[in-house]
Design a protein around this motif. Structure first.
Motif, PDB file in Angstrom:
ATOM      1  N   HIS A 258       0.903  -1.240   0.029  1.00 52.09           N
ATOM      2  CA  HIS A 258       0.030  -0.015   0.104  1.00 52.09           C
ATOM      3  C   HIS A 258       0.863   1.143  -0.030  1.00 52.09           C
ATOM      4  CE1 HIS A 258      -2.997   2.918   1.196  1.00 52.09           C
ATOM      5  NE2 HIS A 258      -3.867   1.901   1.327  1.00 52.09           N
ATOM      6  N   ASP A 259       0.693   2.298  -0.720  1.00 52.35           N
ATOM      7  CA  ASP A 259       1.626   3.407  -0.911  1.00 52.35           C
ATOM      8  C   ASP A 259       1.591   4.181   0.221  1.00 52.35           C
ATOM      9  OD1 ASP A 259      -1.023   4.512  -1.766  1.00 52.35           O
ATOM     10  OD2 ASP A 259      -0.202   5.440  -3.431  1.00 52.35           O
ATOM     11  N   GLU A 260       0.539   4.165   1.037  1.00 46.45           N
ATOM     12  CA  GLU A 260       0.577   5.000   2.422  1.00 46.45           C
ATOM     13  C   GLU A 260       1.746   4.310   3.387  1.00 46.45           C
ATOM     14  OE1 GLU A 260      -3.365   6.395   4.033  1.00 46.45           O
ATOM     15  OE2 GLU A 260      -3.735   6.438   1.904  1.00 46.45           O
ATOM     16  N   ALA A 261       1.632   2.979   3.203  1.00 44.78           N
ATOM     17  CA  ALA A 261       2.379   2.220   4.365  1.00 44.78           C
ATOM     18  C   ALA A 261       3.713   2.410   4.533  1.00 44.78           C
ATOM     19  CB  ALA A 261       2.139   0.763   4.014  1.00 44.78           C
ATOM     20  N   LEU A 262       4.157   2.980   3.545  1.00 48.98           N
ATOM     21  CA  LEU A 262       5.623   3.498   3.520  1.00 48.98           C
ATOM     22  C   LEU A 262       5.927   4.492   4.535  1.00 48.98           C
ATOM     23  CD1 LEU A 262       6.936   3.134  -0.013  1.00 48.98           C
ATOM     24  CD2 LEU A 262       7.785   1.605   2.035  1.00 48.98           C
ATOM     25  N   VAL A 263       5.105   5.383   4.799  1.00 55.02           N
ATOM     26  CA  VAL A 263       5.345   6.636   5.338  1.00 55.02           C
ATOM     27  C   VAL A 263       5.891   6.550   6.820  1.00 55.02           C
ATOM     28  CG1 VAL A 263       4.549   9.010   5.837  1.00 55.02           C
ATOM     29  CG2 VAL A 263       3.888   7.919   3.941  1.00 55.02           C
ATOM     30  N   PRO A 264       5.182   5.811   7.649  1.00 59.52           N
ATOM     31  CA  PRO A 264       5.610   5.524   8.963  1.00 59.52           C
ATOM     32  C   PRO A 264       6.857   4.752   9.137  1.00 59.52           C
ATOM     33  CG  PRO A 264       3.201   5.118   9.018  1.00 59.52           C
ATOM     34  CD  PRO A 264       3.740   5.173   7.338  1.00 59.52           C
ATOM     35  N   ALA A 265       7.206   3.762   8.231  1.00 64.49           N
ATOM     36  CA  ALA A 265       8.310   3.232   8.316  1.00 64.49           C
ATOM     37  C   ALA A 265       9.747   4.092   7.610  1.00 64.49           C
ATOM     38  CB  ALA A 265       8.359   1.893   7.551  1.00 64.49           C
ATOM     39  N   PHE A 266       9.271   4.682   6.747  1.00 65.08           N
ATOM     40  CA  PHE A 266      10.306   5.937   6.360  1.00 65.08           C
ATOM     41  C   PHE A 266      10.594   6.993   7.245  1.00 65.08           C
ATOM     42  CE2 PHE A 266      10.220   9.963   4.315  1.00 65.08           C
ATOM     43  CZ  PHE A 266      11.547  10.113   3.492  1.00 65.08           C
ATOM     44  N   ARG A 267       9.748   7.287   7.724  1.00 62.49           N
ATOM     45  CA  ARG A 267       9.913   8.427   8.896  1.00 62.49           C
ATOM     46  C   ARG A 267      10.987   7.837  10.202  1.00 62.49           C
ATOM     47  NH1 ARG A 267       4.180  10.925   8.927  1.00 62.49           N
ATOM     48  NH2 ARG A 267       4.292  12.395   7.317  1.00 62.49           N
ATOM     49  N   ALA A 268      10.896   6.600  10.546  1.00 58.66           N
ATOM     50  CA  ALA A 268      11.747   6.085  11.464  1.00 58.66           C
ATOM     51  C   ALA A 268      12.623   5.554  10.811  1.00 58.66           C
ATOM     52  CB  ALA A 268      10.764   5.184  12.394  1.00 58.66           C
ATOM     53  N   GLY A 269      12.975   5.533   9.471  1.00 62.33           N
ATOM     54  CA  GLY A 269      14.017   4.861   8.692  1.00 62.33           C
ATOM     55  C   GLY A 269      14.149   3.428   9.217  1.00 62.33           C
ATOM     56  N   ILE A 270      12.966   2.684   9.166  1.00 61.86           N
ATOM     57  CA  ILE A 270      13.073   1.264   9.289  1.00 61.86           C
ATOM     58  C   ILE A 270      12.962   0.724   8.120  1.00 61.86           C
ATOM     59  CG2 ILE A 270      11.635  -0.698  10.433  1.00 61.86           C
ATOM     60  CD1 ILE A 270      10.792   1.434  12.582  1.00 61.86           C
ATOM     61  N   PRO A 271      14.018  -0.379   7.741  1.00 61.99           N
ATOM     62  CA  PRO A 271      13.720  -0.930   6.469  1.00 61.99           C
ATOM     63  C   PRO A 271      12.584  -1.827   6.269  1.00 61.99           C
ATOM     64  CG  PRO A 271      15.656  -1.807   7.483  1.00 61.99           C
ATOM     65  CD  PRO A 271      14.953  -0.529   8.522  1.00 61.99           C
ATOM     66  N   VAL A 272      12.045  -2.103   5.128  1.00 62.45           N
ATOM     67  CA  VAL A 272      10.989  -3.018   4.769  1.00 62.45           C
ATOM     68  C   VAL A 272      11.471  -4.122   4.108  1.00 62.45           C
ATOM     69  CG1 VAL A 272       8.514  -3.157   3.920  1.00 62.45           C
ATOM     70  CG2 VAL A 272       9.279  -0.839   4.895  1.00 62.45           C
ATOM     71  N   HIS A 273      10.960  -5.293   4.314  1.00 64.26           N
ATOM     72  CA  HIS A 273      11.389  -6.415   3.733  1.00 64.26           C
ATOM     73  C   HIS A 273      10.253  -7.206   3.151  1.00 64.26           C
ATOM     74  CE1 HIS A 273      14.666  -9.866   3.488  1.00 64.26           C
ATOM     75  NE2 HIS A 273      14.074  -9.749   2.382  1.00 64.26           N
ATOM     76  N   ILE A 274      10.119  -7.079   1.744  1.00 63.86           N
ATOM     77  CA  ILE A 274       8.798  -7.966   1.137  1.00 63.86           C
ATOM     78  C   ILE A 274       9.261  -9.520   0.960  1.00 63.86           C
ATOM     79  CG2 ILE A 274       7.376  -8.018  -0.733  1.00 63.86           C
ATOM     80  CD1 ILE A 274       7.166  -5.074   0.454  1.00 63.86           C
ATOM     81  N   LYS A 275       8.532 -10.350   1.572  1.00 60.29           N
ATOM     82  CA  LYS A 275       8.849 -11.545   1.286  1.00 60.29           C
ATOM     83  C   LYS A 275       7.639 -12.414   0.923  1.00 60.29           C
ATOM     84  CE  LYS A 275      12.037 -13.488   4.204  1.00 60.29           C
ATOM     85  NZ  LYS A 275      13.217 -13.902   3.491  1.00 60.29           N
TER      86      LYS A 275
END
Ligand code: ASP
Length: 453
Positions: A258-275
């Motif tokens: 979801h394109d909105e889902a990146l924002v909170p992770a991005f703000r905290a600099g937390i990497p996202v791993h799609i698996k």
């Protein structure tokens, strides 16, 4: 500590839930598990969320939703039976649904959200009870108690800033925490859901709030692909992407996250791993702040159709202060959002999703632009597709636009519009919908045929 989110297809059957159990329990750092409602088991299957929306609609129209309610319960029952869970859990789900169906219907949108949210809420309870039945310390988390506060916007809630601090206290809870995705509570205590596919958002909020080291998002593909696999067969997989690249790609039709889902992770600099739940050994795709730039200028090509362009021409437009604002103000009056506004000296185009316009609105808008802005010419072009060519490497590589437009010319695709420059990591091409596949193929061949991503 990791926050792990599983999508609907990862929880569609007992067998899938067992895979989820194995993935979570093989890594002790997987502490918070966000679950979607049961999704599709096969292409023609109906998602539980869609069945719930049907139930709510029927009730609001004064009709009996029995058939749909039974279909929802049958989905949970099939999972519970496959996992040999006691029948108690199904009785609880039945009771919960009946309570929701009998609740206040004076605000229809809020009623629909309450019903919709039961999909993830009851699934989280079911998954927690399965983990417990396997002897693992796991608990269902009620988002209200945990403090996931959201705005009172039906079907489009946003997390309130204070949620982040409240949710941090989940750290002190023991065991594995099974958290339902997709919804939160308003300050008044009512349920509101995020937009569709919003469990991704819940995972990202929790990753931020709990200061997780990683947000793992399990879905049903091995990786994010460089282009839509329905257009190009077996396209190259992307190993690493920046948040910005993912945002640009998901905006134009890349539906992995979801394109909105990146924002909170991005703000905290937390990497996202799609698996991939069905193939957890696959490397997947990592989304982070920066990445190595060893491949070519382009990381992915996304495309989406259903756009139109309002073209406005007026002699000496460039000298008229406030013209753009007034034009966009007219669209704002109709609650219409726009995507791009390429402009020239005497002309301006506004690109928007055409499902926002019906015949009447379209006529009214054209009329207002003509009369209020005294435009010389106003016309609407329908049936456009937008193609986004995305890559951080574009900034450093000379001639990417030339390569792209040459490839499109060679494929005999007429470019209706180009937008480059406003974003440093993407180029946008507008083409006729009937040319979309041909254009994507030509761009893919140009940028990926001989490159290893
Ligand atoms: N179940 C919800 C939907 O289908 C949310 C989600 O799966 O993320 O939109």
């Amino acid at each position: 500590m990791k926050v792990v989110k599983f999508g609907g297809s990862s929880l569609a059957s007992g067998k899938q839930v067992e895979k989820v159990f194995n993935i979570v329990t093989t890594d002790p750092t997987r502490k918070v598990v966000v679950v979607s409602a049961p999704g599709k088991r096969f292409p023609e299957d109906i998602k539980v969320t869609d069945l719930l929306i049907e139930c709510a609609d029927l009730v609001l129209r004064g009709r009996d939703p029995k058939e749909q309610v039974e279909a929802v319960i049958a989905r949970y029952q099939a999972i519970a039976e496959e996992l040999a869970l006691p029948s108690q859990i199904i009785m609880e789900i039945r009771q919960d649904l009946s309570d929701r169906l009998n609740s206040d219907q004076r605000k229809p949108d809020r009623f629909i959200d309450l019903l919709k949210a039961s999909g993830e809420d009851n699934n989280a309870k079911l998954v927690a009870s399965y983990f417990q039945s396997r002897g693992v310390e796991a608990y269902y988390v009620n988002p209200k108690e945990a403090g996931l506060l959201v705005s009172a916007e039906p079907g489009n809630a946003q997390a309130l800033p204070e949620s982040y601090e409240l949710l941090y206290s989940l750290h002190s809870r023991p065991g594995i925490l099974i958290f339902p995705g997709f919804f939160g509570f308003s300050k008044e205590g009512d349920v509101y859901t995020f937009s569709r596919s919003g469990s991704d958002i819940t995972g990202s909020i929790l990753a931020n709030a709990l200061k997780a080291d990683l947000y793992e998002n399990f879905t049903d593909v091995d990786a994010v692909y460089s282009v839509n696999p329905f257009i190009i067969e077996r396209p190259k997989e992307i190993r690493e992407l920046t948040y910005r690249e993912m945002r640009e790609l998901s905006y134009a039709g890349f539906s992995v996250l979801h394109d909105e889902a990146l924002v909170p992770a991005f703000r905290a600099g937390i990497p996202v791993h799609i698996k991939n739940t069905n193939n957890p050994q696959a490397e997947g795709t990592r989304i982070m702040t920066e990445r190595d730039n060893t491949n070519g200028p382009v990381i992915g090509i996304a495309s989406d159709e259903g756009f139109c362009s309002i073209y406005v021409s007026k002699y000496l437009m460039n000298r008229e202060i406030g013209f753009g604002r007034k034009l966009l103000g007219i669209l704002e009056d109709y609650g219409i959002s726009y995507e791009h506004t390429p402009s020239g000296i005497d002309d301006m185009s506004v690109i928007l999703r055409e499902n926002q316009l019906d015949e009447q609105t379209e006529k009214a808008i054209i009329n207002r632009i003509k009369t209020e802005l005294h435009a010389d010419e106003v016309k609407i072009e329908h049936g456009l597709a937008l193609i986004m060519v995305v890559g951080e490497g574009m900034r450093r590589n000379v001639g990417t636009m030339a390569r792209a437009s040459k490839a499109l010319a060679k494929a005999k695709v007429n470019i209706e519009m180009i937008n480059q420059g406003s974003s440093e990591v993407s180029m946008m091409f507008g083409v006729k919908e009937y040319d979309e596949k041909k254009a994507v193929q030509a761009l893919y061949d140009e940028f990926f045929a001989a490159v290893t991503v």
